[in-house]
Design a protein around this motif. Structure first.
Motif, PDB file in Angstrom:
ATOM      1  N   ASN A  30       0.828  -1.205   0.000  1.00 31.83           N
ATOM      2  CA  ASN A  30       0.000   0.000   0.000  1.00 31.83           C
ATOM      3  C   ASN A  30       0.861   1.252   0.000  1.00 31.83           C
ATOM      4  O   ASN A  30       0.615   2.202  -0.751  1.00 31.83           O
ATOM      5  CB  ASN A  30      -0.897   0.030   1.246  1.00 31.83           C
ATOM      6  CG  ASN A  30      -2.185  -0.744   1.027  1.00 31.83           C
ATOM      7  OD1 ASN A  30      -2.467  -1.164  -0.092  1.00 31.83           O
ATOM      8  ND2 ASN A  30      -2.945  -0.944   2.083  1.00 31.83           N
ATOM      9  N   THR A  73      -8.043  -4.302  -3.899  1.00 31.60           N
ATOM     10  CA  THR A  73      -9.412  -4.790  -3.735  1.00 31.60           C
ATOM     11  C   THR A  73     -10.183  -4.070  -2.643  1.00 31.60           C
ATOM     12  O   THR A  73     -11.386  -4.254  -2.499  1.00 31.60           O
ATOM     13  CB  THR A  73      -9.367  -6.274  -3.341  1.00 31.60           C
ATOM     14  OG1 THR A  73      -8.627  -6.356  -2.111  1.00 31.60           O
ATOM     15  CG2 THR A  73      -8.714  -7.115  -4.392  1.00 31.60           C
ATOM     16  N   LEU A  83      -6.438  -3.981   4.139  1.00 31.99           N
ATOM     17  CA  LEU A  83      -6.310  -3.534   5.534  1.00 31.99           C
ATOM     18  C   LEU A  83      -7.272  -4.293   6.450  1.00 31.99           C
ATOM     19  O   LEU A  83      -6.959  -4.542   7.613  1.00 31.99           O
ATOM     20  CB  LEU A  83      -6.563  -2.024   5.642  1.00 31.99           C
ATOM     21  CG  LEU A  83      -5.454  -1.156   5.028  1.00 31.99           C
ATOM     22  CD1 LEU A  83      -5.797   0.332   5.133  1.00 31.99           C
ATOM     23  CD2 LEU A  83      -4.110  -1.419   5.704  1.00 31.99           C
ATOM     24  N   GLN A 133     -12.220   2.036  -0.278  1.00 29.52           N
ATOM     25  CA  GLN A 133     -11.184   2.601  -1.142  1.00 29.52           C
ATOM     26  C   GLN A 133     -11.509   4.065  -1.298  1.00 29.52           C
ATOM     27  O   GLN A 133     -12.676   4.418  -1.493  1.00 29.52           O
ATOM     28  CB  GLN A 133     -11.183   1.909  -2.510  1.00 29.52           C
ATOM     29  CG  GLN A 133     -10.662   0.472  -2.405  1.00 29.52           C
ATOM     30  CD  GLN A 133     -10.513  -0.189  -3.745  1.00 29.52           C
ATOM     31  OE1 GLN A 133     -11.395  -0.056  -4.593  1.00 29.52           O
ATOM     32  NE2 GLN A 133      -9.422  -0.879  -3.951  1.00 29.52           N
TER      33      GLN A 133
HETATM   34  P1  ADP Z   1      -6.595  -1.601  -1.452  1.00 27.07           P
HETATM   35  O1  ADP Z   1      -6.523  -2.939  -2.043  1.00 27.07           O
HETATM   36  O2  ADP Z   1      -7.537  -0.676  -2.112  1.00 27.07           O
HETATM   37  O3  ADP Z   1      -5.270  -1.021  -1.192  1.00 27.07           O
HETATM   38  P2  ADP Z   1      -6.668  -1.682   1.372  1.00 27.07           P
HETATM   39  O4  ADP Z   1      -7.639  -2.246   2.322  1.00 27.07           O
HETATM   40  O5  ADP Z   1      -5.278  -2.147   1.487  1.00 27.07           O
HETATM   41  O6  ADP Z   1      -7.264  -1.893  -0.048  1.00 27.07           O
HETATM   42  O7  ADP Z   1      -6.699  -0.128   1.561  1.00 27.07           O
HETATM   43  C1  ADP Z   1      -7.923   0.537   1.615  1.00 27.07           C
HETATM   44  C2  ADP Z   1      -7.780   1.973   1.243  1.00 27.07           C
HETATM   45  O8  ADP Z   1      -7.020   2.660   2.246  1.00 27.07           O
HETATM   46  C3  ADP Z   1      -6.987   2.217  -0.030  1.00 27.07           C
HETATM   47  O9  ADP Z   1      -7.794   2.057  -1.170  1.00 27.07           O
HETATM   48  C4  ADP Z   1      -6.549   3.660   0.167  1.00 27.07           C
HETATM   49  O10 ADP Z   1      -7.621   4.552  -0.142  1.00 27.07           O
HETATM   50  C5  ADP Z   1      -6.290   3.717   1.663  1.00 27.07           C
HETATM   51  N1  ADP Z   1      -4.850   3.481   1.976  1.00 27.07           N
HETATM   52  C6  ADP Z   1      -4.260   2.327   2.371  1.00 27.07           C
HETATM   53  N2  ADP Z   1      -2.937   2.492   2.582  1.00 27.07           N
HETATM   54  C7  ADP Z   1      -2.673   3.776   2.274  1.00 27.07           C
HETATM   55  C8  ADP Z   1      -1.476   4.562   2.287  1.00 27.07           C
HETATM   56  N3  ADP Z   1      -0.287   4.054   2.654  1.00 27.07           N
HETATM   57  N4  ADP Z   1      -1.587   5.869   1.925  1.00 27.07           N
HETATM   58  C9  ADP Z   1      -2.793   6.397   1.591  1.00 27.07           C
HETATM   59  N5  ADP Z   1      -3.939   5.710   1.547  1.00 27.07           N
HETATM   60  C10 ADP Z   1      -3.884   4.414   1.893  1.00 27.07           C
END
Ligand code: ADP
Length: 683
Positions: free
Chosen positions: A548, A608, A612, A596
């Motif tokens: 991420n 996806t 997280l 997201q």
């Molecule tokens: P994705 O597969 O979309 O990365 P995650 O659950 O890992 O799904 O993350 C969910 C959302 O959290 C991401 O789509 C993004 O909007 C935000 N996000 C996660 N990590 C970061 C980061 N390091 N910096 C900024 N936004 C983040």
């Protein structure tokens, strides 16, 4: 064989000049007792005929008539048949008439002695049926119409009429009845009148005195009945007001507030407390209190329970405990209680448990303060117990409602997930699928396609197939974690090794997908203890966070991975980037499933929205925490999580990092972290 006609009517028919009067049951009882006493006190042999209407022939009455039977052998008692009342000839004659006989509605008593006579002939007046709950209060006010007199002629006529009935029901008594008629001159009206003249000389004083005594007794009974009705009404009103509060609100706070106020006010106590507690609670915080006098308030105080022997007694017995005054050995025998009663000026103390299915769920306490002790009578105690029951029901009802709300929320969340899943499936699966389809169709339909274009088509189809695979895999992983179907292979691990594996997987992906990554730095102390986790899942968390960080940071930016000991039981890992950041109101939401920032349908960075959520499930699985921080938009993000250290190996220092990390730790920039930190630029 029953005789439906009324003896009263037969009498009025025989002596048409007689006028009836209304008597309450209480007056008839007093008159009857005075007449019976006259027989018991007199020396003459009297003829006594009593008809007990539909009343039970109570044990007390039976006893009186046995005593009367020892004074005279002409005693006839008529009543409805009961288990204890059947035809019999013992000390007195018992005559059980049919339940539908006219006598069932009438109350008669005739006493004929040689020199006096009295008679009471009455029939109950029909009134509208009353509620069962009113019966005790209404019984004394039942009304009868009839005649009470000393007149010998009337008494003789009534005696004759009643003996006729006895003759029908008990033909075996024929001889005895004839003897009574002869002895008391029932067939010779002139003799009766003569005797009536003699009766004028009898002193009515003792009779009147007895009558007044019985009237007083019945009055006293009435007063007692009214008092108990008033108390019952008070109790019902109180319970009603609390029941209404329960109906209007499912909030225990509202209910406790009303209950404590109403109960304290109704019982005029100095202090009334209601609190929730379990049998094992060490103490209770007092939030609901009624103060009737100027005594110190306990609101906001912590009230000892385990150290309070009275509380322990309630827990052991499941019943109320009463302390009437401070000489009670339970108080004098406990220094803790002596201190409590002194501090809170308690003189008399009542504790009533709030139980639900025999489990203690709360307590109602009443304190009387000041010099005079307070004794709670049976009605007051019943009232407190009734309130405690209501409070118990309300508490459980409110809890059930809260659980229901929780369940509703969970259901709503599930529903949101389902909708999200449909949206994701719709877009995430359909879009790559369409792309794959288009590419494959083009390849199939155009055999002359230039090799470069053919390569592009194949790469695109493969990339989209990979996207679909990731989504399906993430979704299955999260489902497994959420349903608790994961087997954890926990072991003591060196964090470095897991970091190396995670970083290499990020690199592999970067090489195959986006390519350019921001610069990646590792700052991990060399002497970091081993952590206790499942290595595979730990690598998964690290990979997702680093992935991420790289995804949301432009290639010119920086991603740093730090680890440090937090307290003496866990290690905190941070993945810090200089990327696009997260607004403060989204720091928690990012952990929601399918969250997201751009929304799943406008996603530009891939992924996806499950990463997280998966990380949080894994970290909480080993008892750690995970959270996000950010300076805001374009100010970078920090993802923190904790892992327990392997306590047995706490002293054990991580050996050398994996060869891969070691070889890259050459830059030696120690600008941040402890002096023993290794700062390792990965790229
Ligand atoms: P994705 O597969 O979309 O990365 P995650 O659950 O890992 O799904 O993350 C969910 C959302 O959290 C991401 O789509 C993004 O909007 C935000 N996000 C996660 N990590 C970061 C980061 N390091 N910096 C900024 N936004 C983040």
């Amino acid at each position: 064989m029953s005789i439906p006609t009324s003896v009263l009517e037969e009498l009025l028919h025989a002596l048409p000049l007689l006028r009836t009067q209304i008597y309450f049951k209480s007056s008839l009882t007093a008159l009857s007792h005075a007449m019976e006493d006259q027989v018991l006190a007199g020396a003459e042999q009297a003829l006594v005929i009593a008809c007990f209407q539909r009343e039970r022939f109570y044990r007390q009455e039976a006893h009186r008539y046995r005593r009367i039977g020892t004074k005279t052998d002409q005693v006839y008692v008529l009543a409805s048949p009961e288990t204890e009342f059947q035809n019999s000839s013992q000390i007195q004659e018992a005559i059980a008439f049919e339940p539908d006989d006219g006598l069932a509605k009438e109350w008669h008593l005739v006493v004929l002695a040689p020199n006096y006579s009295t008679c009471l002939v009455c029939r109950e007046k029909e009134v509208a049926p009353v509620k069962a709950s009113d019966l005790p209060s209404m019984d004394q006010s039942r009304r009868f119409e009839g005649i009470w007199t000393f007149d010998r002629q009337v008494s003789c006529t009534v005696a004759r009429l009643l003996l006729e009935r006895v003759r029908v029901y008990r033909p075996d008594l024929e001889e005895k009845i004839e003897q009574a008629i002869a002895t008391y001159g029932l067939s010779e009206p002139d003799k009766a009148l003569e005797a009536a003249a003699r009766f004028q000389d009898v002193d009515p004083g003792p009779f009147v005195q007895r009558l007044v005594t019985y009237l007083q007794v019945s009055q006293h009974k009435l007063v007692k009945t009214y008092r108990s009705i008033a108390a019952q009404e008070r109790r019902e009103r109180l319970v009603n007001s609390i029941t209404t509060a329960i109906r209007q609100s499912l909030n225990p706070a509202d209910i406790f507030q009303v209950a404590v106020r109403e109960l304290g006010g109704a019982l005029d106590v100095c202090r009334c407390l209601i609190y929730r507690c379990k049998a094992t609670d060490p103490e209770a915080a007092i939030a609901y209190e009624f103060l009737g006098r100027s005594v110190k308030s306990l609101t906001g105080e912590v009230w000892p329970l385990q150290e309070n022997p009275l509380f322990q007694e309630v827990v052991a017995s499941g019943e109320r405990v009463i302390v009437e005054n401070l000489t009670d050995p339970r108080i004098t025998g406990s220094t803790r209680l002596v201190a409590l009663v002194q501090e809170w000026q308690i003189e008399s103390w009542l504790m009533v448990p709030v139980l639900y299915q025999n489990q203690l769920v709360g307590m109602v306490e009443l304190h009387h303060c000041g010099r005079e002790e307070r004794q709670w009578d049976a009605e007051e105690l019943a009232m407190v117990e009734a309130i405690a029951t209501q409070v118990g029901v309300a508490t459980l009802q409110a809890e059930a409602y809260a659980n229901l709300e929780d369940l509703n929320e969970q259901l709503a969340a599930l529903d949101r997930t389902r909708s999200n899943l449909i949206a994701i499936t719709g877009h995430e699966l359909r879009t790559p699928l369409s792309t794959i389809q288009v590419c494959l169709e083009s390849l199939a339909s155009d055999p002359d396609m230039p090799p470069e274009l053919r390569q592009v088509m194949l790469s695109t189809a493969l990339a989209d197939a990979e996207r679909m695979r990731t989504l399906v895999q993430d979704f299955l992983t999260l489902s497994r974690l959420e349903s608790g179907r994961v087997e954890w292979n926990t072991e003591a691990l060196p964090l470095h090794e897991c970091l190396s594996l995670a970083i290499s997987s990020v690199h592999t992906r970067a090489n195959t997908e986006t390519g350019a990554l921001p610069s990646l730095t590792l700052e991990v102390p060399e002497d970091l203890p081993l952590v206790r986790a499942d290595g595979e899942w730990l690598v998964e968390v690290l990979s997702k966070l680093i992935d991420n960080a790289c995804k949301f940071t432009p290639s010119g930016g920086k991603v740093t991975i730090l680890a440090q000991l937090r307290g003496d039981r866990e290690v905190e890992v941070k993945v810090v980037d200089t990327g696009r950041g997260i607004s403060s109101d989204r720091l928690e939401t990012v952990f929601d499933r399918f969250y997201q920032e751009e929304g799943a349908l406008r996603r530009s960075t891939g992924g996806t929205g499950l990463g997280l959520a998966i990380c949080r499930q894994i970290v909480t699985g080993w008892g750690g925490q995970i959270w996000a921080k950010s300076g805001g938009k374009d100010c970078g993000s920090q993802f923190h999580f904790t892992i327990p250290i392997a306590i047995d190996n706490a002293a054990e220092v991580i050996p050398n990092p994996s060869p891969r990390s070691k070889s890259k730790s050459s830059k030696g920039d120690r600008s941040s972290g402890s002096s023993r930190n290794r700062r390792t630029p990965i790229r």
